[in-house]
Design an enzyme around this catalytic site. Structure first.
Site, PDB file in Angstrom:
ATOM      1  N   CYS A 171     -17.291  -9.155  -6.333  1.00 28.24           N
ATOM      2  CA  CYS A 171     -18.752  -8.997  -6.404  1.00 28.24           C
ATOM      3  C   CYS A 171     -19.465  -9.314  -5.100  1.00 28.24           C
ATOM      4  O   CYS A 171     -20.616  -8.905  -4.907  1.00 28.24           O
ATOM      5  CB  CYS A 171     -19.306  -9.893  -7.505  1.00 28.24           C
ATOM      6  SG  CYS A 171     -18.271  -9.963  -8.969  1.00 28.24           S
ATOM      7  N   HIS A 306     -27.359 -14.627  -6.743  1.00 26.53           N
ATOM      8  CA  HIS A 306     -26.302 -13.807  -7.318  1.00 26.53           C
ATOM      9  C   HIS A 306     -26.688 -13.451  -8.757  1.00 26.53           C
ATOM     10  O   HIS A 306     -26.594 -12.293  -9.162  1.00 26.53           O
ATOM     11  CB  HIS A 306     -24.970 -14.547  -7.250  1.00 26.53           C
ATOM     12  CG  HIS A 306     -23.806 -13.719  -7.673  1.00 26.53           C
ATOM     13  ND1 HIS A 306     -23.450 -12.550  -7.062  1.00 26.53           N
ATOM     14  CD2 HIS A 306     -22.904 -13.910  -8.689  1.00 26.53           C
ATOM     15  CE1 HIS A 306     -22.385 -12.035  -7.648  1.00 26.53           C
ATOM     16  NE2 HIS A 306     -22.036 -12.843  -8.639  1.00 26.53           N
ATOM     17  N   HIS A 344     -25.098  -5.467 -13.120  1.00 28.62           N
ATOM     18  CA  HIS A 344     -24.256  -6.000 -12.038  1.00 28.62           C
ATOM     19  C   HIS A 344     -23.540  -4.825 -11.380  1.00 28.62           C
ATOM     20  O   HIS A 344     -22.627  -4.237 -11.958  1.00 28.62           O
ATOM     21  CB  HIS A 344     -23.264  -6.989 -12.627  1.00 28.62           C
ATOM     22  CG  HIS A 344     -22.483  -7.755 -11.599  1.00 28.62           C
ATOM     23  ND1 HIS A 344     -22.491  -7.454 -10.257  1.00 28.62           N
ATOM     24  CD2 HIS A 344     -21.663  -8.846 -11.728  1.00 28.62           C
ATOM     25  CE1 HIS A 344     -21.720  -8.286  -9.604  1.00 28.62           C
ATOM     26  NE2 HIS A 344     -21.199  -9.155 -10.477  1.00 28.62           N
TER      27      HIS A 344
END
Length: 1020
Positions: A171, A306, A344
């Site tokens: 990620c 995040h 995401h």
């Protein structure tokens, strides 16, 4: 750390097809999440609300529209290769191009430069689907997949020579890629860096994983720091930023969105689980980034977190931030996460956040957090010095500092510190003596690979210019600098933005107008300047251009200053005042010289460099200065003396134009000692000059023979024996001035040919006064040199008509006639039209010279509008829970959707000759079509294999084998045989015919098919 500037941005995320739409989505707090498209997988077939094994607990996610659309023709990629490419590669190619344009750079200008490419990527599902279908693995499937190729393909197609690498840290991939790019810039490994992140979800694999790991939100939405947070929702997209060292961006006058002050990367190490977040590592990476940026935590106004919306992830991140910010409870730091809007985006998550922060600093407002209304009480954000934004945060004037976090599932963490761009630096003053810019109008330019692409982009530019009040100068200058590099060149002049918008729309709608305003130069232009002579003058000549164009005004003033010591009066003032004295020889000649010099120098300053020069009589003086055979002051002294001496001659002379050949007039001229041939302007265009009484006798006799005659309104008999009295005095002055061999070929009207190592010195200029003007011979010799453009330099067109009446050269040349000044009303518009025509013909102007200093600023233009006509997608079927174990084999054949069927046929039309079939041509066309994956009507004999059809060495080998199998009589081909004959399909056909090609009989096996693998290798 030296700051690094973000100078270009492009992105495409769920619900946001471009950067503007992305910012709008953020400011509206909109939701880009929806149902999984059927194109990806059958979401219902994999769905189980309880999240059973092998199932997902959601049918939703953040997906971009039309991921299968790809403008392969733009990148010269064959359909077969495009079909094999991972869609992530396709998206990155287009995004990289648009980001470079957004940086105010023509992408082709980066070719060969030390530009780095750093791509963050986490998923490679296309490869999983295609590389396991072993029967269909081809060379294209191999190069179309793999992490490395996402970066390497950008470097290949843009011809970039800097570092090129793909980064997979899960990620955090694309923020780690940005960190590496910053370090490469500071280490001077590259001067520009393209940083990108991409993610396309093709299978439910990660959705199943998130569900089985207890990380998936049932509604497919991330809800960062919210009391409703219940897991991750998947998202996808692509984003690219262009980075430069801040000092370089400022020096080049580029727009700066934001500045990266510092960044850091670390790893969790062996913590409480491979995939679990680690608070201590996160707070350490934050501190390292702050230290590298040289800031205190309290300087940070907002941080893009995040923020995945998982209970553990959000808690660890808040605690890590709280370690640095808990002491600022009175003024807590704003916190947000774009995942609340998009989901995401995995490998693209870092770039999505980076672009959000950069746009926030650029617009000086931070968007509200989508789920701020239901802030999680368990996180105790205020105790940690944090707050969610329930409304947009307006940033105060001055420097603003922001943070950005991105944490990888495997423990690789990254944080970056950004700040707002510095105030625009004062523009550097022009160098002393430099010519000011500005021609009095603007030239808007656009290029594209084909006419259809040109029309599409003309409309995109028109719509953008019409949507807001845009100053024309910066807009046009940006088009000149950015929208360049393709085969089809469009250019038009305009005086204001409204006129430009109308012109762009008219051109897109009218094929004939578009054809007139377009060019496709095949080679370098060969330009000739033709300088008019006496007789073209008039009061206030070029006064309108002088008033509108600072550039022309500068050079006219320069000529006037050079003439003034020798004329005793300002030629400029006389001309601009409309004084009829401009028709007196003593003023006519210096005034025409000033106009010719100023217009010629204006064009050369604009980058129009002649390769040939020709001047009619007095026009040769300005030509000699441009050819560097005379200095400006020397030419000014000569032409002023010439005009003054001729003015002193007694009256009684005249000139007579006759429609007859020179030889036909010999019997009347030879007996007259005071009459001569002044000029031969063409085969039947002769001018006689001399004593008036003699001319009257000759004229009457000539007219009686049927020749047309016309008296010219002149004060003296120029280029006649009556000029002899001034020769001695003029020779003394010419001897002092001198002259040398021209550095640019001059087609002399004294010699009637090009000067071959001959100096334009004192004897030449003395002879020039009385010699016959051999314009027809000189112009014929010039035309034989095959110029592409004839630019007439003077106050009105005279020579262009004379040249058109000449017999064409043996080469059949048909040069374009370009007229920067068309008469008394000509201002900057005609000069701009001339520059546009020359650009369409292949000239590369010095565009900055066309604009005043205040207009030489970057103005954002819409990025290139790619075609969505062709679609490439694997028609695969991912197995559902009800099917037997084992993945279904994908079908790699591309499809062209219904949009292609209805596309304009003008893009590619059949080009096979009518009449009897040609088996050799058909065999070659079919082989090329099969190798490239083209439709039958898409291949034409004049298509170039490399430039138009995207062939490479692998495809050439396959083509060779297919040709050997389809044609008899050609023997065994080698790549060395083929390479010199691959300029076009037609050239290849001709080569094969030379080798005796004929249709292969049934059962024929070509050379390659009869060779062993080792023999084939030697043949290649």
């Amino acid at each position: 750390m030296e700051p690094v500037a973000i100078v270009g941005i492009d992105c495409r995320f769920p619900g946001a097809p471009d950067t503007g739409a992305y910012w709008d989505l953020l400011m509206r707090g909109a939701d880009g999440v929806g149902q999984v498209p059927r194109q990806r997988w059958d979401a219902e077939a994999f769905h189980s609300p309880a999240g059973q094994e092998g199932r997902t607990n959601t049918t939703e996610g953040g997906f971009i529209a039309d991921p299968d659309a790809f403008d392969n023709e733009f990148f010269t990629i064959s359909p077969r290769e495009a079909a094999a490419m991972d869609p992530q590669q396709r998206l990155l190619l287009q995004s990289a191009w648009r980001a470079v344009e957004d940086a105010g750079i023509a992408p082709r200008n980066l070719a060969g430069t030390r530009t780095g490419v750093f791509v963050g990527i986490m998923g490679n599902e296309w490869a999983h689907l295609h590389l396991t279908d072993y029967a269909n693995v081809t060379a294209q499937v191999g190069s179309g997949n793999g992490y490395c190729m996402t970066a390497n393909r950008i470097s290949y197609h843009l011809d970039l020579k800097g570092p090129s690498l793909a980064v997979d840290t899960a990620c955090s991939s694309s923020l780690v890629a940005a960190h590496l790019a910053v370090n490469a810039l500071l280490a001077e490994e590259c001067d520009h860096a393209l940083v990108a992140g991409v993610n396309v979800a093709l299978t439910p694999a990660l959705s199943i994983f998130y569900t089985q790991a207890g990380l998936s939100a049932p509604d497919g939405r991330c809800k960062p720091f919210s009391s409703e947070a219940n897991g991750i929702g998947r998202g996808e997209g692509v984003g690219t930023v262009v980075l430069r060292r801040l000092r370089d961006a400022i020096a080049d006058g580029q727009r700066v969105y934001a500045v990266i002050r510092g960044s850091a990367v670390n790893q969790d190490g062996r913590s409480n689980g491979l995939t679990a977040p680690n608070r201590w590592a996160q707070q350490e990476v934050l501190g390292a980034a702050y230290r590298r940026a040289g800031i205190e935590p309290g300087d940070v106004v907002f941080t893009e977190a995040h923020g995945t919306g998982t209970a553990l992830g959000d808690m660890m991140e808040v605690k890590a931030l709280g370690h640095h910010h808990a002491g600022r409870s009175g003024k807590p730091m704003a916190l947000g996460s774009v995942k609340g809007n998009l989901g995401h985006t995995e490998g693209a998550a870092g770039i999505a956040g980076l672009i959000k922060v950069a746009l926030s600093l650029h617009h000086r407002v931070v968007p509200a957090s989508r789920y701020a209304a239901k802030e999680s009480r368990q996180l105790k954000l205020r105790d940690h010095g944090l707050r969610l934004l329930k409304a947009p945060l307006r940033l105060p004037a001055g420097c603003t500092v922001a943070g950005l976090s991105s944490f990888g599932m495997g423990g690789t963490n990254a944080h970056a510190v950004l700040e707002s761009a510095p105030a625009p630096a004062a523009r550097p003053a022009p160098a002393a003596g430099a010519a000011p810019g500005g021609i009095g109008a603007a030239v808007f330019t656009l290029t594209a690979p084909n006419a259809e692409a040109l029309r599409r982009n003309l409309l995109a530019q028109a719509d953008a210019a019409a949507a807001r009040r845009v100053p024309l100068g910066p807009l046009a200058r940006s088009s000149n600098r950015v929208k360049t590099g393709h085969r089809h060149r469009f250019a038009t002049a305009a005086d204001d933005t409204g006129e430009l918008v109308a012109r762009l729309r008219e051109s897109a709608a009218d094929a004939d107008l578009l054809a007139r305003l377009c060019g496709g130069p095949a080679g370098r232009p060969r330009i000739a300047f033709l300088f008019t002579g006496q007789g073209s003058q008039y009061p206030r000549m070029t006064a309108a251009l002088y008033a509108r164009s600072p550039l022309y005004r500068h050079f006219f003033d320069e000529a006037d200053a050079a003439l003034a010591p020798h004329t005793g009066r300002s030629v400029r003032d006389l001309v601009l005042a409309g004084d009829e004295a401009v028709h007196h020889t003593r003023w006519t000649q210096p005034a025409l010289f000033a106009v010719g010099y100023a217009l010629g120098r204006t064009l050369t300053e604009l980058g129009v460099h002649p390769g040939m020069l020709l001047g009619h009589s007095v026009g040769e003086f300005a030509a000699a200065v441009l050819a560097r055979a005379l200095p400006l002051d020397g030419a000014a002294r000569l032409v002023a003396a010439r005009g003054a001496l001729m003015q002193e001659l007694p009256a009684g002379g005249g000139m007579l134009a006759v429609r007859a050949a020179r030889a036909d007039l010999a019997e009347w001229i030879e007996p007259e000692p005071l009459v001569g041939v002044a000029a031969v302007n063409g085969p039947t265009a002769t001018v006689l000059s001399g004593d008036l009484a003699a001319l009257e006798r000759i004229g009457a006799e000539i007219a009686a023979k049927g020749f047309g005659t016309r008296r010219l309104q002149v004060s003296h008999a120029f280029h006649s024996p009556l000029m002899r009295p001034v020769l001695d005095r003029f020779a003394r002055i010419a001897g002092e001035v001198g002259g040398t061999v021209p550095e640019i070929p001059v087609y002399s009207t004294v010699r009637g040919r090009v000067l071959d190592g001959e100096a334009m010195d004192a004897p030449y200029w003395v002879e020039h006064i009385g010699a016959t003007v051999l314009f027809g011979d000189a112009a014929g010799a010039l035309l034989a040199a095959d110029p592409t453009h004839l630019v007439e330099i003077g106050p009105q067109p005279v020579l262009s008509g004379m040249v058109r009446r000449l017999d064409g050269p043996a080469t059949g040349a048909d040069p374009a006639h370009v007229l920067p000044v068309r008469g008394p009303e000509s201002a900057g518009r005609d000069l701009a039209e001339a520059l546009a025509e020359l650009y369409r013909g292949g000239v590369e102007p010095h565009w900055d010279a066309a604009y005043p200093a205040e207009e030489r600023v970057a103005h954002p233009l819409p990025p290139y509008a790619f075609s969505t006509r062709t679609r490439y997608w694997a028609r695969h079927s991912v197995r559902s829970a009800a099917t037997a174990a084992g993945p279904a084999a994908p079908d790699p054949v591309p499809h062209r959707d219904a949009q292609m069927a209805s596309a304009p046929t003008a893009v590619r039309a059949p080009d096979r000759p009518a009449g009897p079939a040609d088996p050799v041509t058909d065999a070659v066309l079919d082989a090329v079509r099969l190798v490239g994956g083209y439709a039958e009507t898409e291949i034409r004999p004049h298509d170039r294999l490399y430039e138009d059809l995207g062939f490479d060495s692998v495809m050439i080998m396959e083509l060779k084998n297919r040709l050997e199998a389809r044609l008899a009589g050609i023997g065994t081909l080698t790549v060395q045989d083929l390479l010199p004959r691959l300029s076009s399909v037609g050239d290849l056909v001709a080569f094969l015919r030379e080798r005796g090609a004929s249709p292969a009989p049934p059962g024929h096996r070509g050379g390659a098919e009869n060779q062993t693998p080792r023999e084939q290798e030697r043949t290649a």
